[in-house]
Design a protein around this motif. Structure first.
Motif, PDB file in Angstrom:
ATOM      1  N   ILE A  11       1.466 -20.506   8.220  1.00  0.00           N
ATOM      2  CA  ILE A  11       2.256 -19.353   8.655  1.00  0.00           C
ATOM      3  C   ILE A  11       2.045 -18.176   7.709  1.00  0.00           C
ATOM      4  N   LEU A  12       2.118 -18.451   6.408  1.00  0.00           N
ATOM      5  CA  LEU A  12       1.994 -17.378   5.430  1.00  0.00           C
ATOM      6  C   LEU A  12       0.622 -16.727   5.494  1.00  0.00           C
ATOM      7  N   ASN A  13      -0.417 -17.527   5.578  1.00  0.00           N
ATOM      8  CA  ASN A  13      -1.766 -16.963   5.606  1.00  0.00           C
ATOM      9  C   ASN A  13      -1.981 -16.129   6.858  1.00  0.00           C
ATOM     10  N   SER A  14      -1.457 -16.604   7.987  1.00  0.00           N
ATOM     11  CA  SER A  14      -1.574 -15.849   9.236  1.00  0.00           C
ATOM     12  C   SER A  14      -0.840 -14.520   9.131  1.00  0.00           C
ATOM     13  N   ALA A  15       0.385 -14.556   8.599  1.00  0.00           N
ATOM     14  CA  ALA A  15       1.162 -13.326   8.461  1.00  0.00           C
ATOM     15  C   ALA A  15       0.498 -12.367   7.477  1.00  0.00           C
ATOM     16  N   LEU A  16      -0.023 -12.896   6.378  1.00  0.00           N
ATOM     17  CA  LEU A  16      -0.687 -12.056   5.379  1.00  0.00           C
ATOM     18  C   LEU A  16      -1.896 -11.340   5.972  1.00  0.00           C
ATOM     19  N   ASN A  17      -2.688 -12.065   6.733  1.00  0.00           N
ATOM     20  CA  ASN A  17      -3.868 -11.440   7.337  1.00  0.00           C
ATOM     21  C   ASN A  17      -3.480 -10.360   8.335  1.00  0.00           C
ATOM     22  N   GLY A  18      -2.454 -10.635   9.142  1.00  0.00           N
ATOM     23  CA  GLY A  18      -2.003  -9.643  10.102  1.00  0.00           C
ATOM     24  C   GLY A  18      -1.441  -8.405   9.428  1.00  0.00           C
ATOM     25  N   PHE A  19      -0.639  -8.605   8.392  1.00  0.00           N
ATOM     26  CA  PHE A  19      -0.033  -7.493   7.664  1.00  0.00           C
ATOM     27  C   PHE A  19      -1.105  -6.657   6.973  1.00  0.00           C
ATOM     28  N   HIS A  20      -2.098  -7.311   6.411  1.00  0.00           N
ATOM     29  CA  HIS A  20      -3.160  -6.588   5.714  1.00  0.00           C
ATOM     30  C   HIS A  20      -3.997  -5.754   6.676  1.00  0.00           C
ATOM     31  N   GLU A  21      -4.459  -6.386   7.751  1.00  0.00           N
ATOM     32  CA  GLU A  21      -5.387  -5.714   8.658  1.00  0.00           C
ATOM     33  C   GLU A  21      -4.721  -4.610   9.469  1.00  0.00           C
ATOM     34  N   ASN A  22      -3.464  -4.790   9.804  1.00  0.00           N
ATOM     35  CA  ASN A  22      -2.802  -3.878  10.737  1.00  0.00           C
ATOM     36  C   ASN A  22      -1.784  -2.953  10.095  1.00  0.00           C
ATOM     37  N   CYS A  23      -1.585  -3.102   8.794  1.00  0.00           N
ATOM     38  CA  CYS A  23      -0.571  -2.285   8.131  1.00  0.00           C
ATOM     39  C   CYS A  23      -1.055  -1.791   6.766  1.00  0.00           C
ATOM     40  N   VAL A  24      -1.300  -2.706   5.849  1.00  0.00           N
ATOM     41  CA  VAL A  24      -1.654  -2.324   4.483  1.00  0.00           C
ATOM     42  C   VAL A  24      -2.931  -1.492   4.455  1.00  0.00           C
ATOM     43  N   LYS A  25      -3.961  -1.995   5.097  1.00  0.00           N
ATOM     44  CA  LYS A  25      -5.278  -1.367   5.017  1.00  0.00           C
ATOM     45  C   LYS A  25      -5.332  -0.024   5.739  1.00  0.00           C
ATOM     46  N   THR A  26      -4.476   0.166   6.726  1.00  0.00           N
ATOM     47  CA  THR A  26      -4.577   1.349   7.576  1.00  0.00           C
ATOM     48  C   THR A  26      -3.469   2.372   7.342  1.00  0.00           C
ATOM     49  N   LEU A  27      -2.565   2.128   6.406  1.00  0.00           N
ATOM     50  CA  LEU A  27      -1.451   3.055   6.205  1.00  0.00           C
ATOM     51  C   LEU A  27      -1.934   4.395   5.666  1.00  0.00           C
ATOM     52  N   GLU A  28      -1.175   5.437   5.958  1.00  0.00           N
ATOM     53  CA  GLU A  28      -1.445   6.770   5.443  1.00  0.00           C
ATOM     54  C   GLU A  28      -0.276   7.200   4.558  1.00  0.00           C
ATOM     55  N   VAL A  29      -0.570   7.836   3.454  1.00  0.00           N
ATOM     56  CA  VAL A  29       0.463   8.450   2.622  1.00  0.00           C
ATOM     57  C   VAL A  29       0.569   9.911   3.024  1.00  0.00           C
ATOM     58  N   LEU A  30       1.758  10.352   3.374  1.00  0.00           N
ATOM     59  CA  LEU A  30       1.990  11.725   3.801  1.00  0.00           C
ATOM     60  C   LEU A  30       2.330  12.559   2.567  1.00  0.00           C
ATOM     61  N   ALA A  31       1.289  13.113   1.954  1.00  0.00           N
ATOM     62  CA  ALA A  31       1.429  13.770   0.653  1.00  0.00           C
ATOM     63  C   ALA A  31       2.404  14.944   0.705  1.00  0.00           C
ATOM     64  N   ASP A  32       2.341  15.763   1.765  1.00  0.00           N
ATOM     65  CA  ASP A  32       3.216  16.933   1.852  1.00  0.00           C
ATOM     66  C   ASP A  32       4.682  16.514   1.915  1.00  0.00           C
TER      67      ASP A  32
END
Length: 466
Positions: free
Chosen positions: A380-401
């Protein structure tokens, strides 16, 4: 009745007899278990790596028993051929017992024994159930017990599963390190007790995340070493009754080749069978890892809140609509999913600790629960980690303004200003800012205390961790 369905064979045990499908690779012990236990609805075959290691242990045992003259060469060759055949084809369909069954895993061990015996018979052109030719107990299970086989297979399986989990965490570390550098110049509010506190560089927070996952990975790698110690040859309670001199050394030598790991025998076989604290320790580390990542996920949920009524300092990739009532709403689904998965892993850990503690006298009767919960939590943990990484962590944007705007409108710049203009004057300006709705930046510049550029330089220096 369909004629095909009517083709049965009869098997007997100490309790009585049962009719099984004529070509079934499992036998009477498996049949009884399937009819007796349906607790979790997940079967042995649903955990193929576990099945594979159970079979490889039987494979190593067959070679060892043959080499020591304990079973005939023809039986050895037949059992080894069955092991190779099933593992190569991943033909795990006949492993049908429930993962959670009565006793200490006897049904699991017998499911393996019966399928290997019957497949060996088939490969010789014989009929399943002809156990006078190859016996699940006297031949496949020779010099073994459920206790030593299951504990060894659990450790070998967990070694593999933890290696995958560590690889996933190392992937996180690489991503966070890259984001640490990419976002290093962006300032935002650092918050304590959910209140504006101090300025911080966004990259610094991601550097903290990287350290967290690196530490989690290293902790898990350290615990892997305990999984290299196996109780094979201890048989049921540690006395080694049923095994023989040379058995343990040869079995471990073969398994070293299978696993490419420095496997050794337990220093004390009684300890190896009776005390399963290593599994509790490992489970606790897996749980802690999940909760550590859930903290990051919760940070992302807060930082992405809005888009108007929240912080909105990062933007997460939209993956699905967020409401059946509110058009256009998008939720941080992968971050929330990560948190839920971590909580579920915590619950599974809560079943392992008492199961480990509940061992009675000379063995632990709750091996199936420890195995099931351990494997499932990592899955479960490995599946959730992969999903969170690929669909959230890796693709997030920081809104600098937005980060900068929030910081400049807050009093989080005050701790940096006081070093230049003093505590009392800074406190006075904070009060004016609160009462007028103006920013500290505006007041400082207006009064000629500092230029806007000087304030930014001051804030960056204040965030230095060197």
């Amino acid at each position: 009745m369909n004629a095909e369905l009517a083709k049965l064979r009869t098997e007997k045990d100490a309790i009585g007899q049962c009719d099984l499908p004529e070509d079934a690779l499992f036998g009477i012990n498996t049949f009884r278990s399937v009819n007796n236990f349906a607790y979790v609805g997940e079967r042995l075959r649903d955990y193929p790596n576990y099945v594979s290691w159970l079979i490889k242990i039987k494979w190593a045992a067959a070679i060892t028993n043959g080499a020591h003259g304990k079973i005939s060469t023809s039986k050895t060759d037949a059992i080894v051929a069955a092991c190779k055949d099933i593992v190569a084809d991943q033909a795990y369909e006949p492993f049908v017992v429930d993962m959670l069954e009565g006793a200490g895993g006897t049904s699991i061990n017998m499911n393996i024994n019966e399928v290997l015996a019957n497949r060996a018979l088939q490969l010789q052109g014989k009929c399943p159930g002809d156990y006078h030719l190859i016996s699940p107990l006297d031949d496949v299970n020779h010099a073994q017990s459920t206790s030593d086989v299951l504990i060894a297979a659990m450790k070998l399986t967990l070694h593999d599963e933890i290696a995958q989990l560590v690889a996933t965490l190392r992937m996180y570390s690489e991503t966070f390190r890259e984001q640490e550098a990419r976002f290093d110049k962006i300032l935002r509010i650092g918050r304590t007790c959910m209140q504006d506190a101090l300025p911080v560089r966004v990259g610094q927070a991601f550097g903290g995340y990287a350290e967290l996952v690196d530490r989690s990975a290293s902790n898990l790698e350290g615990l892997q070493k305990s999984l290299n110690s196996l109780p094979l040859g201890a048989t049921a309670i540690g006395t080694g009754l049923g095994a023989y001199p040379g058995y343990t050394d040869m079995v471990l030598s073969i398994l070293r080749d299978f696993s490419n790991q420095p496997l050794v025998a337990d220093k004390n076989f009684f300890d190896g069978i009776q005390n399963l604290d290593e599994f509790a320790t490992l489970s606790a580390a897996v749980k802690t890892t999940g909760l550590a990542i859930s903290k990051i996920a919760n940070d992302f949920i807060l930082l992405s809140s809005g888009p108007v009524g929240g912080l909105q300092e990062i933007r997460l990739e939209a993956k699905q609509t967020g409401s059946s009532m509110m058009p256009g709403k998008v939720n941080p689904v992968f971050a929330m999913g990560m948190v839920q998965a971590a909580f579920l892993v915590s619950g599974l850990d809560a079943s392992i600790a008492p199961a480990v503690a509940a061992g009675q006298l000379d063995c632990n009767n709750y091996l199936p629960l420890i195995a099931y919960s351990s494997f499932k939590s990592i899955k479960i943990l490995n599946s959730a980690l992969n999903g969170f990484h690929e669909n959230c962590v890796k693709t997030l944007e920081v809104l600098a303004d937005q980060c900068e705007s929030n910081l400049m409108r807050s009093t989080a710049v005050a701790p940096a200003l006081k070093a230049r203009i003093g505590y009392e004057r800074t406190a006075e300006l904070v009060n004016i800012a609160h009462s007028t709705g103006r920013t500290l930046m505006e007041l400082v510049v207006e009064r000629g205390l500092m230029s806007e550029g000087e304030v930014f330089c001051l804030l960056h220096r204040a965030c230095s961790n060197k």
